[in-house]
Design an enzyme around this catalytic site. Structure first.
Site, mmCIF file in Angstrom:
data_model
loop_
_atom_site.group_PDB
_atom_site.id
_atom_site.type_symbol
_atom_site.label_atom_id
_atom_site.label_comp_id
_atom_site.label_asym_id
_atom_site.label_seq_id
_atom_site.Cartn_x
_atom_site.Cartn_y
_atom_site.Cartn_z
ATOM 1 N N ASP A 137 33.005 36.162 27.021
ATOM 2 C CA ASP A 137 34.199 36.938 27.342
ATOM 3 C C ASP A 137 33.891 38.429 27.484
ATOM 4 O OD1 ASP A 137 35.630 34.566 27.105
ATOM 5 O OD2 ASP A 137 36.089 34.928 24.982
ATOM 6 N N LYS A 138 34.779 39.125 28.157
ATOM 7 C CA LYS A 138 34.617 40.554 28.404
ATOM 8 C C LYS A 138 34.317 41.329 27.123
ATOM 9 C CE LYS A 138 37.260 44.637 29.852
ATOM 10 N NZ LYS A 138 38.557 45.149 30.338
#
Length: 304
Positions: A137-138
């Protein structure tokens, strides 16, 4: 452009057409509604509205336009390369960086940075995700594999599929766990109420298994190591929320009152795999990011 026909079955009687198709194609509800608005979805050959409730034996025609051809630019963005050879790279992705471009977000990603460093990447995942074997994820930091050619990509993907790649994470979670180690075996699928979230559900779910081990306990928090047996979207974040110990700083699955640290304190610190050319088993590790270390230091100081 693809064109398909769906015949409505009895179990879907009176279901809104936008919901039916978003589930069938794993599209967002808004994307389905856009297709309906643009005349790409017909019932019995006629246009309908998004709130149309389907009937048994309705024939739904779905036309999905080809994706727009997009060009991904190389950008001179500093990245930490932990290891590199002619087949692959191991990169320590920083928090806050998206892994690959998407429509409306074509710059500033890890792929843009990697393309500046290396022009030759595997093309298996298409123009927007060259070389990307797996994702994080970011706001999750840590180790990612990048394939430089299709042979390496296929080998690494197969290892992920047969669960021979070992991926270990460190996470700071709320509360003190009752057990020093354990396994969370709970299927994950799209949240039926919010398509941007994942959830423990029987609705279009896939098996998901996370093993955890307590590394250090604090008064109200626990540092854990999580290892993945499967690799579902947001898996560790969803599983830790499921056992009522959400990850600190998680804006989607965490508590409303949590530390303001700019995202979840989750770090992919170790990865082990077999090299696609040499067949050597390789293990790489990387340190926790500074924001994570600072939080741990403050908690340790409070314990004194």
């Amino acid at each position: 452009m693809t064109r398909e026909e769906i015949i409505v079955k009895e179990e879907h009687q009176n279901t809104r057409i936008d919901k039916l198709l978003s589930d069938a194609y794993d599209f967002s509800r808004s994307r389905v509604q856009s297709l309906i608005k643009d005349g790409h979805i017909l019932v019995q050959g006629n246009p309908v509205k998004a709130n149309y409730k389907v009937k048994v034996d309705d024939v739904i025609t779905v036309v999905i336009p080809d994706d727009e051809v997009l060009e991904v630019e190389a950008e001179n963005i500093p990245i930490e390369i932990v290891y590199e050879d002619s087949d692959l790279m191991v990169i320590n992705k920083p928090r806050g960086m998206v892994v690959h471009p998407a429509v409306g977000n074509l710059k500033g990603t890890l792929v843009n940075a990697v393309l500046y460093h290396c022009k030759d990447l595997s093309g298996i995942n298409g123009v927007l995700r060259p070389g990307i074997v797996h994702r994080i994820d970011k706001d999750t930091s840590g180790l990612l594999l990048i394939a430089k050619n299709d042979k390496a990509h296929l080998s690494l993907s197969e290892q992920l599929k047969d669960k021979s790649v070992s991926r270990k994470y460190k996470a700071l979670v709320h509360g003190v766990l009752e057990h020093d180690y354990g396994t969370i075996d709970a299927p994950i699928g799209r949240d039926v109420k919010d398509r941007k979230r994942m959830a423990i559900t029987e609705h279009n779910s896939k098996d998901a298994i996370t093993h955890f081990k307590v590394l250090e306990c604090f008064h109200d928090y626990t540092l854990v190591e999580c290892s993945l047996e499967t690799g579902r979207t947001h898996q560790i974040r969803v599983h830790m929320q499921y056992i009522k110990h959400p990850i600190v700083g998680d804006p989607t699955y965490g508590y409303r009152k949590t530390m303001d640290v700019g995202g979840q304190l989750l770090h992919a610190y170790e990865i082990t795999f077999v090299h696609p050319s040499t067949n050597e088993r390789m293990t790489f590790q990387c340190e926790l990011p500074q924001v994570f270390l600072d939080v741990l230091h403050n908690l340790e100081t409070e314990e004194l």
